[in-house]
Design a protein around this motif. Structure first.
Motif, PDB file in Angstrom:
ATOM      1  N   GLU A 169      -1.869   7.677  -4.361  1.00 19.93           N
ATOM      2  CA  GLU A 169      -2.892   6.951  -5.098  1.00 19.93           C
ATOM      3  C   GLU A 169      -2.452   5.495  -5.218  1.00 19.93           C
ATOM      4  O   GLU A 169      -1.352   5.223  -5.686  1.00 19.93           O
ATOM      5  CB  GLU A 169      -3.071   7.543  -6.499  1.00 19.93           C
ATOM      6  CG  GLU A 169      -3.442   9.011  -6.522  1.00 19.93           C
ATOM      7  CD  GLU A 169      -4.879   9.265  -6.160  1.00 19.93           C
ATOM      8  OE1 GLU A 169      -5.725   8.397  -6.424  1.00 19.93           O
ATOM      9  OE2 GLU A 169      -5.156  10.331  -5.592  1.00 19.93           O
ATOM     10  N   ARG A 214      -9.761   2.270  -6.550  1.00 18.61           N
ATOM     11  CA  ARG A 214      -8.678   3.262  -6.585  1.00 18.61           C
ATOM     12  C   ARG A 214      -8.787   4.095  -5.315  1.00 18.61           C
ATOM     13  O   ARG A 214      -9.779   4.783  -5.107  1.00 18.61           O
ATOM     14  CB  ARG A 214      -8.786   4.146  -7.816  1.00 18.61           C
ATOM     15  CG  ARG A 214      -8.581   3.375  -9.095  1.00 18.61           C
ATOM     16  CD  ARG A 214      -8.495   4.297 -10.298  1.00 18.61           C
ATOM     17  NE  ARG A 214      -8.240   3.543 -11.486  1.00 18.61           N
ATOM     18  CZ  ARG A 214      -7.043   3.148 -11.902  1.00 18.61           C
ATOM     19  NH1 ARG A 214      -5.981   3.469 -11.197  1.00 18.61           N
ATOM     20  NH2 ARG A 214      -6.905   2.454 -13.017  1.00 18.61           N
ATOM     21  N   THR A 256      -4.204   9.680   2.465  1.00 20.18           N
ATOM     22  CA  THR A 256      -3.530  10.854   3.016  1.00 20.18           C
ATOM     23  C   THR A 256      -2.635  10.395   4.162  1.00 20.18           C
ATOM     24  O   THR A 256      -3.093   9.714   5.081  1.00 20.18           O
ATOM     25  CB  THR A 256      -4.548  11.892   3.517  1.00 20.18           C
ATOM     26  OG1 THR A 256      -5.420  12.250   2.438  1.00 20.18           O
ATOM     27  CG2 THR A 256      -3.855  13.142   4.042  1.00 20.18           C
ATOM     28  N   ASN A 275      -0.491  12.924  -0.303  1.00 20.32           N
ATOM     29  CA  ASN A 275      -1.529  12.037  -0.832  1.00 20.32           C
ATOM     30  C   ASN A 275      -0.874  11.013  -1.738  1.00 20.32           C
ATOM     31  O   ASN A 275       0.014  11.344  -2.522  1.00 20.32           O
ATOM     32  CB  ASN A 275      -2.585  12.804  -1.616  1.00 20.32           C
ATOM     33  CG  ASN A 275      -3.518  13.562  -0.708  1.00 20.32           C
ATOM     34  OD1 ASN A 275      -3.709  13.199   0.441  1.00 20.32           O
ATOM     35  ND2 ASN A 275      -4.107  14.615  -1.230  1.00 20.32           N
ATOM     36  N   THR A 320      -7.331   6.919  -2.536  1.00 17.67           N
ATOM     37  CA  THR A 320      -6.499   8.081  -2.258  1.00 17.67           C
ATOM     38  C   THR A 320      -6.217   8.042  -0.768  1.00 17.67           C
ATOM     39  O   THR A 320      -7.139   8.032   0.051  1.00 17.67           O
ATOM     40  CB  THR A 320      -7.205   9.398  -2.637  1.00 17.67           C
ATOM     41  OG1 THR A 320      -7.529   9.358  -4.040  1.00 17.67           O
ATOM     42  CG2 THR A 320      -6.323  10.597  -2.346  1.00 17.67           C
TER      43      THR A 320
END
Length: 121
Positions: free
Chosen positions: A5, A16, A20, A3, A18
């Protein structure tokens, strides 16, 4: 699985995200509030690019520096090399906005173009 950010710069909201990443592919993006976030995450995580804006020296013009930029984004890892190369360039007036001053920088598809008209003295 990893992951990552990141902050999206695809629109003014600055979401923001995230992201994967599995086996070299983006498999999931969360946190985006518009469709641009997914596209930005794909590019930023797998093949980050930037548009370069800087100046080059110019002779025989009212100003000593000419603003220039890449015609399209280049790989992020070439940005510093590009700016260093352009710091050694010296052009001669006249130069017109939109004029290509360096073709296909470092073998990319991006040209370096002038962003201002500078007439000869």
């Amino acid at each position: 699985m990893m992951n990552k950010e990141i902050v999206c710069i695809g629109c003014p909201q600055g979401c923001r995200l995230t992201v994967t990443i599995e086996e070299g592919k983006v498999t999931k993006v969360t946190g985006n509030t518009c469709g641009r976030g997914v596209e930005y995450a794909q590019t930023e995580c797998l093949n980050p690019t930037r548009t370069v804006t800087t100046t080059v020296s110019i002779k025989n013009a009212i100003y000593a520096l000419l603003p220039v930029r890449t015609s399209k984004p280049i790989p992020k890892d070439l940005v510093i090399k590009c700016v260093q190369y352009l710091s050694r360039i010296e052009l001669e007036a006249p130069v017109m906005a939109g004029e290509v001053v360096v073709e296909k920088i470092f073998g990319t598809e991006a040209d370096i173009i002038a962003t201002k008209n500078l007439e000869a003295l």
